[in-house]
Design a protein around this motif. Structure first.
Motif, PDB file in Angstrom:
ATOM      1  N   GLY A 153     -12.166  20.279 -27.532  1.00 43.64           N
ATOM      2  CA  GLY A 153     -12.067  18.829 -27.593  1.00 43.64           C
ATOM      3  C   GLY A 153     -13.426  18.174 -27.454  1.00 43.64           C
ATOM      4  N   VAL A 186      -8.861  16.486 -30.024  1.00 42.55           N
ATOM      5  CA  VAL A 186      -8.473  17.661 -29.247  1.00 42.55           C
ATOM      6  C   VAL A 186      -7.873  18.680 -30.213  1.00 42.55           C
ATOM      7  CG1 VAL A 186      -6.988  18.536 -27.392  1.00 42.55           C
ATOM      8  CG2 VAL A 186      -8.104  16.301 -27.150  1.00 42.55           C
ATOM      9  N   GLN A 189      -3.559  20.305 -27.271  1.00 48.10           N
ATOM     10  CA  GLN A 189      -2.989  18.968 -27.109  1.00 48.10           C
ATOM     11  C   GLN A 189      -1.829  18.998 -26.111  1.00 48.10           C
ATOM     12  OE1 GLN A 189      -2.183  17.457 -31.067  1.00 48.10           O
ATOM     13  NE2 GLN A 189      -4.343  17.499 -31.598  1.00 48.10           N
ATOM     14  N   VAL A 246      -6.245  17.304 -21.862  1.00 52.08           N
ATOM     15  CA  VAL A 246      -7.644  17.432 -22.294  1.00 52.08           C
ATOM     16  C   VAL A 246      -8.231  16.071 -22.652  1.00 52.08           C
ATOM     17  CG1 VAL A 246      -9.178  18.424 -24.046  1.00 52.08           C
ATOM     18  CG2 VAL A 246      -7.373  19.830 -23.022  1.00 52.08           C
ATOM     19  N   ALA A 247      -7.516  15.280 -23.440  1.00 52.01           N
ATOM     20  CA  ALA A 247      -8.016  13.958 -23.838  1.00 52.01           C
ATOM     21  C   ALA A 247      -8.214  13.064 -22.620  1.00 52.01           C
ATOM     22  CB  ALA A 247      -7.061  13.302 -24.832  1.00 52.01           C
TER      23      ALA A 247
END
Length: 171
Positions: free
Chosen positions: A76, A95, A100, A104-105
């Motif tokens: 990412g 990502v 996903q 992570v985002a």
């Protein structure tokens, strides 16, 4: 183990492929195949991504347990414009599809937001996709208006959003 690191040039090829994969694998219920192909019909060059990320404040998430091409796997990235006219604009957040829905985002955004507060940016802005809009809403962003970008003759709808940041007290 996932780790956030500053952008490094050696990851430019990975970023190029990651961005394309993230776009091309969005559900057809969110963006049509035609919209996704217009947005990213093939990976952009490593040179393009290197210059884009080098000219902004950029972070990567790497998986230290997954080694590819002799380095931790890039799963990412996010970048923030720091130039005068676009200062505070979140340019990219992608990502890898396999990572996903794992936070992570959100982790990338937290690092960016902390940097922005520490550097006295008064506000953040983003043209959020239909996919990323809920993430930004959960972080306190508010919709300013819908946004439309034309790519390869196709108009792709998104959301121009902003969030005021609290100033860090100066001692």
């Amino acid at each position: 183990m996932l780790k956030i690191i500053p952008y490094q040039k050696c990851y430019a090829p990975d970023v190029s492929v990651l961005a394309h994969m993230a776009i091309s694998q969005i559900s057809d219920d969110i963006y049509t195949q035609q919209e996704k192909s217009a947005w990213s019909y093939a990976p952009r060059s490593s040179y393009h991504w290197h210059k884009r990320l080098l000219r902004s404040k950029s972070w990567l998430v790497v998986d230290e347990q997954r080694i590819e091409s002799g380095r931790a796997f890039c799963c990412g990235f996010i970048n923030l414009e720091t130039h005068f006219k676009s200062r505070g604009y979140i340019d990219s957040l992608y990502v890898h599809p396999q990572y996903q829905q794992q936070g992570v985002a959100g982790r990338l955004y937290e690092v960016l937001a902390q940097w922005a507060v520490n550097n006295a940016l008064p506000e953040l802005f983003v043209d959020a996709s239909k996919l990323s809009k809920p993430l930004f809403e959960s972080q306190g962003f508010r919709l300013r208006h819908r946004s439309y970008q034309e790519k390869r003759g196709i108009v792709i709808m998104g959301y121009y959003m902003s969030k005021a940041l609290a100033a860090v007290p100066q001692s």
